[in-house]
Write a protein that holds these residues in place. Structure first.
Motif: not given
Length: 380
Positions: A147, A252, A256, A286
């Motif tokens: 991560k 990844n 997210s 975000k």
């Protein structure tokens, strides 16, 4: 989180256990379990064979003729920072007030259980729990590397293979924050995923990671959705973020997306949210900690607030309600106890103020974004 005394006491086998000493130290971590029921000799037990984190199990029969030897035994356990002493209820009188004080000073819990509980079942329960917690902790550290680490493809592939060499070509992630209904439920989850060779369950620090994989994207999403609909069977109070499916080397993106979906679920007061690439709310979430977003909000608010003839916050309150009512003048008027003509006047006035009289699409986009940002700021 590694295995603690508290976690052991939460197992059904220990539901009637009594804590005789060291109640403040149930977070002691257990590294291994040992049984000590042999006759006491000075050379039989010493600091060379005791290690930090040991949990000892004993009936204390060997101390009935020599209670002072028990104090020496406990001194060794406390000096070596052992995690606890579990005894059967055959010799409770040996745990005198002086022994209790000694254990409290040495941060050593003493737990008494029924003599009819077999050592084999005790050892089986504790050993399974200890191994399980180490398994979860080890894999959680690997997830952290995936991560947060800047890994090349070879390093990423090596870590993924070490977690599960049977992962398929596509992967997705469900991240859950919360507690399971009971230790039995968590054990059931572990057992359930042990039977799924291409998937894996990892639990660490109250975060539950469910990784699904398959060689076909549609099968993967079907398995993901079937499981997410059953989360309520395992968790009573939880927040879950669900990622989309990605090629395995793009894991990844799964992290997210699931994190952002979980933040969205928390914001909306919902149990779970699936990441949506087309969601304006998730896009703004975000960006919520960026200065650009705050400047955009402050600039629009300042422009609107410059017109105080509209009774301070009246214009913004109308704008806010209009967005919540999805652009319906009639519903906005009813919600604000105003005439529909009044609402139409105020919204036209806002279009003039913002210089968007000739661009209705941009106007609706602008006020929708403004309301969402304002909600994000209010929640913060």
């Amino acid at each position: 989180m590694l295995c603690t005394i508290q976690m052991i006491l939460e197992q059904p086998l220990f539901e009637n256990a009594q804590i005789l000493a060291g109640k403040s130290y149930l977070n002691n971590i257990v590294n291994r379990l040992s049984v000590f029921d042999c006759p006491v000799k000075d050379s039989m037990l010493d600091k060379n064979i005791v290690e930090h984190g040991d949990l000892f199990l004993s009936g204390l029969d060997q101390f009935t003729e020599n209670p002072q030897a028990l104090k020496k035994f406990i001194s060794i356990l406390t000096d070596m920072r052992c995690s606890a002493l579990i005894i059967t209820d055959e010799n409770p009188s040996l745990i005198t007030p002086d022994v209790v004080k000694q254990c409290n000073r040495g941060s050593l819990p003493v737990i008494m259980i029924d003599r009819n509980i077999s050592y084999a079942s005790i050892m089986d329960t504790i050993n399974k729990l200890t191994v399980q917690k180490y398994y979860h902790a080890l894999n959680a550290s690997k997830l952290t590397n995936l991560k947060t680490g800047k890994l090349n493809s070879l390093e990423k592939k090596r870590i993924l293979n070490s977690i599960n060499p049977k992962f398929g070509e596509f992967i997705c992630l469900i991240t859950v924050q919360g507690s399971t209904h009971s230790p039995i439920t968590e054990n059931d989850l572990t057992a359930f995923f042990m039977k799924r060779p291409r998937d894996i369950y990892i639990n660490h620090d109250n975060i539950h990671y469910f990784i699904f994989s398959d060689d076909a994207r549609h099968s993967l999403l079907k398995n993901r959705d079937t499981f997410r609909k059953s989360l309520g069977l395992y968790f009573s109070d939880y927040i879950a973020g669900i990622s989309l499916a990605h090629p395995i080397m793009e894991i990844n993106f799964c992290f997210s997306e699931s994190d952002l979906a979980m933040d969205t679920a928390r914001f909306l007061h919902e149990n779970q949210v699936v990441y949506d690439v087309n969601s304006l709310l998730q896009l703004l979430m975000k960006l919520k900690d960026t200065q650009e977003l705050y400047r955009y909000h402050d600039s629009l608010i300042a422009t609107i607030n410059a017109y105080k003839s509209e009774n301070d916050t009246t214009l913004f309150d109308t704008l806010h309600q209009y967005v919540l009512c999805k652009g319906s003048y009639r519903e906005t008027a009813a919600a604000m106890n105003q005439r529909e003509t009044t609402i139409r006047y105020r919204m036209n006035r806002l279009r003039q103020i913002l210089g968007l009289e000739d661009d209705i699409v941009q106007f609706h986009t602008c006020i929708t974004v403004l309301v969402i940002i304002n909600q994000l700021m209010q929640r913060d």
